[in-house]
Design an enzyme around this catalytic site. Structure first.
Site, PDB file in Angstrom:
ATOM      1  N   LYS A  35       0.763  -1.217   0.013  1.00 18.54           N
ATOM      2  CA  LYS A  35      -0.013  -0.116  -0.021  1.00 18.54           C
ATOM      3  C   LYS A  35       0.776   1.093  -0.060  1.00 18.54           C
ATOM      4  CE  LYS A  35      -3.436  -0.200   2.593  1.00 18.54           C
ATOM      5  NZ  LYS A  35      -4.042  -0.147   4.160  1.00 18.54           N
ATOM      6  N   LYS A 208     -20.684   9.714  15.112  1.00 18.61           N
ATOM      7  CA  LYS A 208     -20.587   8.618  13.975  1.00 18.61           C
ATOM      8  C   LYS A 208     -21.566   7.706  13.770  1.00 18.61           C
ATOM      9  CE  LYS A 208     -19.299   7.313   9.922  1.00 18.61           C
ATOM     10  NZ  LYS A 208     -17.754   6.878   9.980  1.00 18.61           N
ATOM     11  N   ASN A 255     -34.847   5.662  -0.776  1.00 13.75           N
ATOM     12  CA  ASN A 255     -35.003   4.933  -2.110  1.00 13.75           C
ATOM     13  C   ASN A 255     -34.958   3.647  -1.843  1.00 13.75           C
ATOM     14  OD1 ASN A 255     -34.801   6.945  -3.890  1.00 13.75           O
ATOM     15  ND2 ASN A 255     -32.532   7.333  -3.417  1.00 13.75           N
ATOM     16  N   CYS A 264     -19.293   0.157   6.708  1.00 17.04           N
ATOM     17  CA  CYS A 264     -19.639   1.167   7.917  1.00 17.04           C
ATOM     18  C   CYS A 264     -21.019   0.920   8.451  1.00 17.04           C
ATOM     19  CB  CYS A 264     -19.335   2.467   7.271  1.00 17.04           C
ATOM     20  SG  CYS A 264     -17.678   3.159   6.901  1.00 17.04           S
ATOM     21  N   LYS A 267     -21.442  -2.929  10.078  1.00 20.20           N
ATOM     22  CA  LYS A 267     -20.524  -3.174  11.378  1.00 20.20           C
ATOM     23  C   LYS A 267     -20.963  -1.964  12.273  1.00 20.20           C
ATOM     24  CE  LYS A 267     -16.738  -0.377  10.680  1.00 20.20           C
ATOM     25  NZ  LYS A 267     -16.160   0.527  11.771  1.00 20.20           N
TER      26      LYS A 267
END
Length: 439
Positions: A35, A208, A255, A264, A267
């Site tokens: 990475k 969050k 929708n 996200c 979990k």
């Protein structure tokens, strides 16, 4: 400022390049050598619109570098922790191994007066635990929690032009110092008048997960209405349009379709439930279990609908699946509803071909038993049915007349209520979608 970013996955890499754009000198650190090598060469290890050009611009400036050695983070004034918090295997709770490893590695380089800023999504109580560790090991260091609100496909914009900033700060006098440092990091964003919420650790940690839980609930609500619409003959799209005009409700995230996936929402709501249970407040979030159940039922219903459309049997039927990523403008296949449906169709005897503009290579690695195609036309060649399961613009804009010349039978199942039903039916297609009458 000199800034370090610990963890250079999706969140960390975007954050590191964006901090350079805000004027800082940044080092990104990650243990994954491949990475880091890709990022050093200006190659994004994931698909995200506008990120690769931002990354290259940051590298060209000379103010961004990447390393596998945390020692290179020494001298930074602010250290962002941006590692993942996946779901524990076999449990609902979040796995904090990477957060703990990242923060413990920072003990080698953090100095008194430095600020450690958590951006990872963590259970309530994590920030206080880490703050206690830094206070003990590096007296005079500071910890803040600054949750991220990135939408895949819009991550660069959401980082540089967020709709709000949230600072979880120490409750003592150090809170003012931490706030000043964060204001310096985000100076151009703060100067634009971006709303800012300063609060305690626990509230910042909850923002969050509370936001994701609300969005998941809204999505599952309209999908529950889709179940009722199928039972009553009502049309869920018109229902959503009608209730969406109420400004208390709004049309966004109404929708109906295959439901949510990704790394996200699923979990995070499960980890939220698990943490509530640990705190003895599990009754407060029992509704999220049904939110999760509704979401998973959508996948089963899509398979059932495909069987209905294919005259009661999937055996030997050729099915084209348009979409593999969990959402458009992303190559993220984590908990992808599209791939889950494709695999179920294949297990029940269908001959399945999957395509996606960005996620084919990721899908092929993780789902090697599925067959993949480069284009919608290749996937749909001689197909008995076409399923649109990720609402990529390329699929929304398909010409139903021309596309109809490729397939064996003009049957389309719109798993995202994304297509123009009238245009497709006018072109001779049988149109089906979750929560809507047959067209």
């Amino acid at each position: 400022m000199r800034i370090s970013v610990i963890g250079c996955g999706y969140l960390g890499a975007v954050h590191a390049a964006s901090m350079v754009e805000l004027g800082h000198e940044v080092v990104g650190v990650d243990v994954d050598q491949r990475k880091i090598a890709a990022l050093c060469e200006g190659r994004a290890p994931f698909y995200e619109p506008d990120f690769e050009s931002l990354l290259q611009h940051a590298l060209d400036s000379g103010r961004l570098r990447f390393s596998t050695d945390v020692a290179d983070a020494a001298g930074a004034k602010v250290h962002f922790v941006c590692v993942g918090t996946p779901q524990r295997h076999g449990e609902y709770a979040a796995d904090l191994r990477f957060v703990r490893a990242a923060t413990e590695s920072l003990l080698q380089v953090v100095e008194p007066g430095d600020l450690v800023v958590g951006k990872s999504t963590v259970p309530v109580g994590t920030a206080a635990e880490l703050a206690a560790m830094f206070t003990e090991k590096v007296p005079g260091s500071l910890v803040a929690w600054n949750p991220e609100f990135l939408r895949e496909g819009f991550a660069v914009r959401d980082t540089l032009h967020p709709d709000r900033l949230v600072y979880g700060l120490p409750s003592d006098g150090d809170g003012a110092v931490a706030e000043r440092l964060l204001d310096e990091v985000y100076a151009p964003i703060v100067a634009r008048g971006t709303p800012k919420v300063t609060t305690d650790y626990a509230t910042a940690e909850m923002v969050k997960t509370a936001a994701n839980s609300f969005l998941a609930t809204k999505i599952s609500f309209i999908n529950a209405m889709a179940e009722l619409c199928e039972a009553t003959g009502a049309d869920v799209k018109l229902l959503a349009d009608a209730i969406g005009y109420d400004d208390r409700i709004g049309r966004k995230f109404l929708n109906a379709g295959l439901g949510f996936g990704g790394g996200c929402l699923p979990k995070d709501i499960r980890a939220f439930m698990a943490r509530a249970g640990e705190l003895g407040a599990d009754q407060a979030l029992t509704f999220l279990r049904e939110v999760d159940n509704i979401n998973m039922r959508r996948r089963i219903r899509m398979v059932e609908l495909a069987r209905e459309v294919l005259d009661g049997s999937l055996l030997g039927k050729r099915v084209a699946v348009l979409g593999a990523a969990f959402k458009p403008d992303s190559d993220d296949i984590r908990d992808s509803p599209a791939l889950n449906v494709a695999a179920q169709l294949q297990l029940q005897g269908a001959v399945v071909r999957v395509t996606d503009p960005a996620a084919v290579e990721n899908s092929r690695r993780e789902w090697p038993h599925l067959d993949f195609a480069a284009t919608p036309e290749e996937a749909a060649e001689r197909a008995d049915a076409v399923l649109v399961l990720t609402e990529w613009r390329e699929y929304r804009e398909l010409d139903p007349v021309a596309f109809g010349t490729v397939v064996r039978a003009k049957r389309v199942l719109d798993g995202r209520n994304a297509l123009d039903r009238e245009a497709w039916t006018a072109a001779g297609w049988t149109y089906r979608a979750l929560g809507r009458r047959a067209g």
